[in-house]
Design an enzyme around this catalytic site. Structure first.
Site, PDB file in Angstrom:
ATOM      1  CD  GLU A  39       3.816 -10.081  30.898  1.00 57.33           C
ATOM      2  OE1 GLU A  39       2.640 -10.064  30.503  1.00 57.33           O
ATOM      3  OE2 GLU A  39       4.751 -10.579  30.235  1.00 57.33           O
ATOM      4  CE  LYS A 117       0.399  -9.082  27.566  1.00 58.18           C
ATOM      5  NZ  LYS A 117       1.047 -10.338  28.041  1.00 58.18           N
ATOM      6  CB  CYS A 151       4.805  -9.001  27.453  1.00 60.64           C
ATOM      7  SG  CYS A 151       5.774 -10.464  27.023  1.00 60.64           S
TER       8      CYS A 151
END
Length: 264
Positions: A39, A117, A151
């Site tokens: 990330e 995300k 994540c």
């Protein structure tokens, strides 16, 4: 699908130095179909992006991903902190919009897709400046259907759930997952693989920033939760494993967990 995880010690806010490090690590693992980066691999996890996120239209890191994928005839996945111009219905001010954008660059076909995300890390303040994505992204590559995650998304099984409208064979999760919650990384990567009967490719960083220490322990997990390949803790390195669709089909045919999943 020969897959290489690049467990990178990210240099804060220095895209060119991080590109140099990635190139060195990639040269140690030639010939893979897919390379996976952590990330925000070019900058580190920047919760305040104003002086660090690149303009997507001129991003050095993104241009490098594109040119390298074409040159090597492979795919490269990883997320970047980028700014983009607002759409007409998003903002009247014209100010840039920041996103944590997970790119999948296919150098063979020229296809490029991304996933913004969805679950921004509120505890760390990521939600203050970034705009969350609203849709899942699945990529078709090398005969696999790949779900892109970033994540914190790993903590939310409903978002990741294999379903009629979200069918995939493997999950690519790129992360900056700190040592303080390393146990969760170990458990959740395996849980998401097992409950969805899918491979999971989990790429985490190593090293330090001003907030956290990162131990890495990146891994490729089988559909039954077995570790197929993993990086050592606290070491910048690569690990390679070839994903096999026959293995996946065997597990899904022999033990038909997905046939009994909840449909909501």
């Amino acid at each position: 699908m020969k897959t290489t995880i690049i467990q990178l010690n990210i240099e804060w806010g220095r895209p060119l130095e991080n590109i140099r490090r990635v190139e060195r690590l990639m040269s140690e693992a030639p010939g893979s179909d897919l390379y996976v980066l952590p990330e925000m691999w070019s900058t580190g996890f920047a919760t305040e992006p104003h002086d660090i996120a690149e303009d997507e239209r001129a991003s050095v890191a993104l241009q490098w991903m594109r040119s390298t994928a074409r040159r090597l005839g492979c795919a490269i996945a990883g997320s970047l902190a980028v700014s983009r111009q607002p759409l007409s219905d998003e903002s009247d001010s014209g100010d840039p919009i920041y996103v944590n954008r997970h790119y999948f660059i296919d150098g063979r076909s020229g296809n490029e897709v991304y996933y913004d995300k969805h679950h921004l890390f509120r505890y760390g303040g990521e939600d203050r400046y970034y705009q969350p994505g609203q849709t899942n992204t699945i990529v078709d590559y090398c005969g696999f259907r790949l779900l892109l995650l970033t994540c914190y998304d790993l903590r939310f099984p409903v978002w990741c759930r294999y379903a009629d409208a979200l069918q995939y064979d493997a999950i690519i999760c790129v992360a900056n997952w700190p040592e303080s919650r390393q146990n969760a990384w170990q458990i959740l990567t395996r849980a998401r693989a097992m409950e969805n009967q899918a491979f999971l490719i989990g790429c985490n960083r190593v090293g330090d920033d001003s907030h956290s220490h990162y131990r890495g322990q990146s891994a490729i997990i089988s559909p039954i939760g077995k570790t197929l390949a993993s990086c050592q803790a606290d070491r910048e390195q690569t690990v390679t494993f070839t994903l096999d669709m026959e293995m996946l089909s065997h597990y899904r045919t022999k033990f038909k967990v997905l046939d009994d999943r909840d449909i909501r």
